[in-house]
Design a protein around this motif. Structure first.
Motif, PDB file in Angstrom:
ATOM      1  N   SER A 135       8.668  21.935 -14.005  1.00 47.76           N
ATOM      2  CA  SER A 135       7.217  21.047 -14.187  1.00 47.76           C
ATOM      3  C   SER A 135       8.139  19.718 -14.598  1.00 47.76           C
ATOM      4  O   SER A 135       8.972  19.634 -14.063  1.00 47.76           O
ATOM      5  N   ASP A 179      -1.355   8.760 -16.408  1.00 46.14           N
ATOM      6  CA  ASP A 179      -2.418   9.526 -16.747  1.00 46.14           C
ATOM      7  C   ASP A 179      -2.839  10.099 -17.692  1.00 46.14           C
ATOM      8  O   ASP A 179      -2.526   9.494 -18.709  1.00 46.14           O
ATOM      9  N   ARG A 181      -3.245  13.517 -20.141  1.00 48.99           N
ATOM     10  CA  ARG A 181      -3.057  15.268 -20.678  1.00 48.99           C
ATOM     11  C   ARG A 181      -4.140  15.895 -21.399  1.00 48.99           C
ATOM     12  O   ARG A 181      -4.267  15.355 -22.372  1.00 48.99           O
ATOM     13  N   LEU A 183      -5.838  18.801 -24.172  1.00 51.28           N
ATOM     14  CA  LEU A 183      -5.464  20.234 -24.074  1.00 51.28           C
ATOM     15  C   LEU A 183      -6.532  20.661 -25.479  1.00 51.28           C
ATOM     16  O   LEU A 183      -6.773  20.250 -25.544  1.00 51.28           O
ATOM     17  N   GLY A 192      -6.378  14.847 -26.739  1.00 49.39           N
ATOM     18  CA  GLY A 192      -5.821  14.387 -25.849  1.00 49.39           C
ATOM     19  C   GLY A 192      -5.240  13.564 -25.417  1.00 49.39           C
ATOM     20  O   GLY A 192      -5.141  12.868 -26.820  1.00 49.39           O
ATOM     21  N   ARG A 195      -0.785   8.880 -20.733  1.00 51.56           N
ATOM     22  CA  ARG A 195       0.843   8.598 -20.753  1.00 51.56           C
ATOM     23  C   ARG A 195       0.874   7.530 -19.890  1.00 51.56           C
ATOM     24  O   ARG A 195       0.836   7.371 -18.577  1.00 51.56           O
ATOM     25  N   ASN A 203       4.407  11.254 -16.375  1.00 55.86           N
ATOM     26  CA  ASN A 203       3.866  12.360 -17.617  1.00 55.86           C
ATOM     27  C   ASN A 203       5.446  12.414 -18.925  1.00 55.86           C
ATOM     28  O   ASN A 203       6.307  11.444 -18.569  1.00 55.86           O
ATOM     29  N   THR A 210       2.529   7.030 -25.491  1.00 55.49           N
ATOM     30  CA  THR A 210       2.262   7.911 -24.990  1.00 55.49           C
ATOM     31  C   THR A 210       0.613   7.160 -26.354  1.00 55.49           C
ATOM     32  O   THR A 210       1.485   6.576 -27.576  1.00 55.49           O
ATOM     33  N   GLY A 236      -3.398  23.192 -21.143  1.00 52.18           N
ATOM     34  CA  GLY A 236      -2.584  21.374 -20.549  1.00 52.18           C
ATOM     35  C   GLY A 236      -3.736  21.416 -19.584  1.00 52.18           C
ATOM     36  O   GLY A 236      -2.957  21.035 -18.422  1.00 52.18           O
ATOM     37  N   ASP A 238      -4.275  18.375 -16.960  1.00 54.70           N
ATOM     38  CA  ASP A 238      -3.884  16.760 -16.465  1.00 54.70           C
ATOM     39  C   ASP A 238      -4.373  16.084 -15.385  1.00 54.70           C
ATOM     40  O   ASP A 238      -5.252  16.447 -14.798  1.00 54.70           O
ATOM     41  N   ASN A 252      -1.825  23.106 -16.550  1.00 52.99           N
ATOM     42  CA  ASN A 252      -0.402  23.594 -17.247  1.00 52.99           C
ATOM     43  C   ASN A 252      -1.031  25.012 -17.876  1.00 52.99           C
ATOM     44  O   ASN A 252      -1.509  24.829 -19.057  1.00 52.99           O
ATOM     45  N   VAL A 255       1.648  25.461 -22.384  1.00 53.38           N
ATOM     46  CA  VAL A 255       1.936  23.990 -22.116  1.00 53.38           C
ATOM     47  C   VAL A 255       2.350  23.616 -23.564  1.00 53.38           C
ATOM     48  O   VAL A 255       2.362  24.032 -24.601  1.00 53.38           O
TER      49      VAL A 255
END
Ligand SMILES: Nc1ncnc2c1ncn2[C@@H]1O[C@H](COP(=O)(O)OP(=O)(O)OP(=O)(O)O)[C@@H](O)[C@H]1O
Length: 292
Positions: A135, A179, A181, A183, A192, A195, A203, A210, A236, A238, A252, A255
């Motif tokens: 990761s 991208d 992410r 949760l 969310g 990133r 990431n 972010t 998480g 992605d 993920n 997370v």
């Protein structure tokens, strides 16, 4: 409720959870997996009163075994072993997403340098080579030319751990420098973030910037489908944006949410604990039904 937190290191994420649990007067048992032995026939006495266990192990191998033990002991554990097993491995992750009909980047797996080279040539340049386990964007390679491909494959085949002898090759997704992410608990988005970075690996662990991301209808639907595809849990999800809509590149487990906690106003730990309370209550009800 009596909550077991399975950990090897207490990070800010675990601290947020612990504080919230204690503020609500739940009993918390911190279980350091490094100090624990797991008997195949019966649960250690210390686990007897646990209503639910939250797996926050950093090491994937520990997560995978420990979740299996708790399930064998009949103690509810989140995330489940099934979810951990799928999410811990990029091949299983991609297969689960594809099988569930969730848009995910085109991916091929090969077991030798030669067949990996064929997969790379099929995708053309650039394409991406990722370790199947890992990761934080570590050891990922964007391959721009046949020379680069040959060198990386040679290095992996010669120097790599056996996991690096499984070659996971993926199309390069032309995303807009960022991208996403999200949760989510059992597919329900909590918060969310986008990133953004000049680097192709965007990431947060690589130092990306972010910002808040409010999932729209499409993203919300895909988050639900992706979560279901891996068996649900605190996850998480992605996503990357493409010209044809979102693509989910990974889900993920265990997370991290500290980056998200700083980026959004939502009370993340509070929402996660609401969900845990519900999970523990559902599990208790199921048990009553079974014993009735
Ligand atoms: N196929 C792809 N095309 C373009 N960019 C990609 C692709 N796959 C991954 N990335 C970029 O690399 C980042 C890390 O990818 P990925 O999530 O697969 O790795 P990871 O090591 O599992 O990271 P994490 O721990 O954050 O999930 C993504 O956030 C994305 O910005």
């Amino acid at each position: 409720m009596n909550v077991g937190i399975l950990y090897s290191r207490i990070r800010k994420d675990e601290k947020l959870l612990l504080n919230e649990l204690r503020e609500r007067d739940h009993e918390v048992e911190k279980i350091d997996v490094r100090k624990q032995t797991f008997d195949i026939s019966e649960a250690p006495e210390a686990f007897a009163d646990l209503d639910i266990v939250v797996d926050r192990c950093l090491a994937t191998s520990r997560s995978l075994y420990a979740t299996q033990f708790f399930e064998a002991y009949g103690i509810p554990v989140v995330n489940s072993h099934e979810t951990a097993d799928i999410c811990a491995d990029k091949v299983k992750n991609s297969l689960a997403l594809e099988q569930a009909g969730v848009p995910t980047p085109a991916t091929k797996v090969a077991f030798t340098k030669e067949t990996a080279m064929e997969a790379i040539e099929d995708f053309g340049y650039p394409c991406v080579l990722k370790p199947v386990v890992g990761s934080w964007g570590r050891l990922m390679a964007k391959i721009d030319s046949p020379d680069a491909a040959e060198a990386i494959l040679e290095h992996k085949a010669t120097l790599g751990h056996y996991e690096h002898k499984v070659f996971y090759v993926q199309e390069f997704v032309e995303k807009p420098g960022r991208d996403i992410r999200v949760l989510a608990t059992d597919g329900e988005p909590i918060a969310g973030m986008v990133r953004s970075s000049d680097h192709w690996i965007t990431n947060a662990a690589k130092g990306a910037e972010t910002d808040v991301f409010e999932p729209d209808e499409d993203a919300t639907e895909l988050v639900k489908q992706a979560s279901d595809a891996v068996g649900g849990g605190l996850l998480g999800i992605d996503l990357m944006e493409t010209e044809d809509g979102y693509t989910v590149h990974e889900v993920n487990h265990t997370v991290e949410f500290k980056a998200l906690d700083g980026a959004v106003d939502t009370d993340i730990a509070g929402t996660v604990v609401d969900w845990l309370e519900q999970k523990a209550a559902d599990a208790a009800e199921n048990e009553l039904e079974v014993s009735a």
